[in-house]
Design an enzyme around this catalytic site. Structure first.
Site, PDB file in Angstrom:
ATOM      1  N   ASP A   1      85.813  55.544  31.570  1.00 47.55           N
ATOM      2  CA  ASP A   1      85.179  56.857  31.388  1.00 47.55           C
ATOM      3  C   ASP A   1      85.580  57.354  29.998  1.00 47.55           C
ATOM      4  OD1 ASP A   1      84.239  59.418  31.586  1.00 47.55           O
ATOM      5  OD2 ASP A   1      85.468  59.978  33.320  1.00 47.55           O
TER       6      ASP A   1
ATOM      7  N   ASP B   1      97.499  55.082  25.677  1.00 42.13           N
ATOM      8  CA  ASP B   1      96.277  54.421  25.243  1.00 42.13           C
ATOM      9  C   ASP B   1      95.856  53.375  26.272  1.00 42.13           C
ATOM     10  OD1 ASP B   1      94.228  53.116  23.958  1.00 42.13           O
ATOM     11  OD2 ASP B   1      95.313  52.869  22.057  1.00 42.13           O
ATOM     12  N   GLY B   2      94.653  53.503  26.793  1.00 35.80           N
ATOM     13  CA  GLY B   2      94.143  52.567  27.789  1.00 35.80           C
ATOM     14  C   GLY B   2      94.177  51.127  27.310  1.00 35.80           C
TER      15      GLY B   2
ATOM     16  N   ASP C   1      89.177  64.860  32.188  1.00 34.47           N
ATOM     17  CA  ASP C   1      88.630  66.078  32.797  1.00 34.47           C
ATOM     18  C   ASP C   1      88.712  66.049  34.310  1.00 34.47           C
ATOM     19  OD1 ASP C   1      86.019  64.810  33.835  1.00 34.47           O
ATOM     20  OD2 ASP C   1      85.973  64.307  31.709  1.00 34.47           O
TER      21      ASP C   1
END
Lengths: 284, 284
Positions: A155, A137-138, A86
């Site tokens: 986050d 993907d982190g 976001d």
């Protein structure tokens, strides 16, 4: 006509928000994304039925996930944000002129696209020249990173669905490896109040303690999250989150914020007894 | 069948709790009183449709309205509780052996009767020999009291209906008069988050500042109250709520509590910027 968005916080309690209309609804490769307009909270983003942010109270989440580490670290130049499509966390980071590079790793590019289109309040700095977005993907991204960042901010969404991997022991261990020798990791740490959330919170704390020598938790008020009592984790290789912090250095920056201040920062680490006990139960 | 209790926190947001059954419903001279049983929160008391307490989270409210002043005051012997007919504040006070007298002034005797019958968790100490109950309007009671108490705890409902008088300038002025020269008043101070609550909070703060030289506000997490972000007022003739407090004296008492501790006490007075601004706006 009345249109209400309802989120079940447990099987037995729910929060309902009256919405004016649905602005967007779509299904990405990873999740359903909904945007609503509401009188009380302004614009709202919901992922897979779970409220992620509202325009009215997102400042609390984003200020508190960002500025605590930024105040503690004496010289942060390179920051990694995992999740946070976001843009709210990136927005807070761009308030610091001395940050040179912000990498954002978001698994779901559509969250970023939808945010840029409908959530200007949070997304407005995603095109800052210091920001690079990686859509992957982190959990995988962090595996190949070594000794690269001063601060990592996790986050994430909740520990199920697309965010699940960001609560694993492997992930936290790789975050440790990706940080410089005086690096700090801050993570969205769930809530201590309802039983299911508290268990997730304990699991996260236990795993972070396995990787980091300093692992503390701090609390904030987020009215639209389950129970309103929310936690962040502060994991660190070197710096304590309160002791020895050079508060004056941060104050001299003169940032104008709506929630964060240095007294609140220190106070947020003082937890209720029952939360301290939940944490102690998994420390060993 | 599903039975849900819903409270509107504003016109546009509501909290709903699934209840097993209604244990009691009655109408006193002053208000409607309802008691429910629920799986998530245990027993619940509702006055005029507003949730007053649940067995699951009442410890937060009652510990935090009581122990802050009890820790700050060096020698409290006589305490007045205004409102608080459920007995939760009295229960916390009776944990101190050195308190000699607790007066409870509750406008609605039926709240006490119903609490004794259905809310053993909070009401269990209302028959302590040190406790005297007066069933009358706190606003009137306090007019005839001078230099009598070490601590006054205003454990009121919201600033409308039976509790309205407990938010007036006259009332706070009379509390000042009823306190000894080093007395402390703590009051239920509403929430800063939703507009209507924040206005009530500002009005209360403005009026308290007119009567007391020291007037501070501290925050807690109460999940079942609107926004979960709740405030208490700390008004004092002499003692600052944090500076100069003899924390060790309190710690030596060895009280076992679920929420309150002295670090949390100090931290609770560190408020978010937007709350500080709301308060400053009415200080003059």
């Amino acid at each position: 006509m009345e249109l209400w968005y309802t989120e079940k916080h447990t099987d037995n309690v729910s929060l309902s928000i009256k919405v004016d209309k649905q602005i967007y609804s779509g299904k990405s490769e990873f999740q359903r994304i909904d945007i609503f307009d509401s009188k009380e909270f302004g614009r709202i983003m919901v992922l897979d039925g779970y409220l992620m942010l509202t325009e009215k109270d997102e400042f609390i989440y984003h200020e508190m996930i960002t500025h605590v580490a930024m105040c503690v670290h004496p010289n942060p130049k390179k920051v990694l944000v995992i999740g946070g499509g976001d843009g709210g966390t990136v927005r807070e980071l761009t308030k610091y002129d001395f940050i040179e590079k912000i990498d954002l790793v978001e698994i779901d590019e559509e969250v970023v696209d939808v945010s840029k289109k409908y959530l200007h309040t949070t997304a407005l700095k995603l095109d800052d020249p210091r920001v690079t977005c990686y859509y992957e993907d982190g959990l995988k991204f962090i595996r190949r990173v070594n000794d690269e960042y001063d601060i990592i901010i996790v986050d994430s969404t909740d520990p199920f669905g697309p965010g699940e991997g960001l609560f694993t022991r492997e992930f936290y261990g790789n975050c440790y490896k990706a940080l410089h020798d005086d690096g700090i990791m801050v993570n969205q740490h769930e809530s201590p109040f309802y039983e299911g959330d508290a268990e997730a919170m304990q699991r996260a704390h236990k795993r972070i303690c396995m990787s980091f020598p300093i692992s503390k938790v701090y609390q904030v008020h987020i009215p639209t999250y389950p129970s309103g009592h929310w936690l962040f984790g502060f994991a660190s290789k070197k710096y304590h989150p309160v002791k020895g912090v050079n508060w004056d250095r941060w104050k001299k920056l003169g940032l104008k914020l709506k929630y964060y201040n240095t007294a609140l920062h220190a106070g947020a680490f003082a937890l209720p007894n029952y939360v301290e006990e939940l944490l102690r139960d998994v420390e060993s």
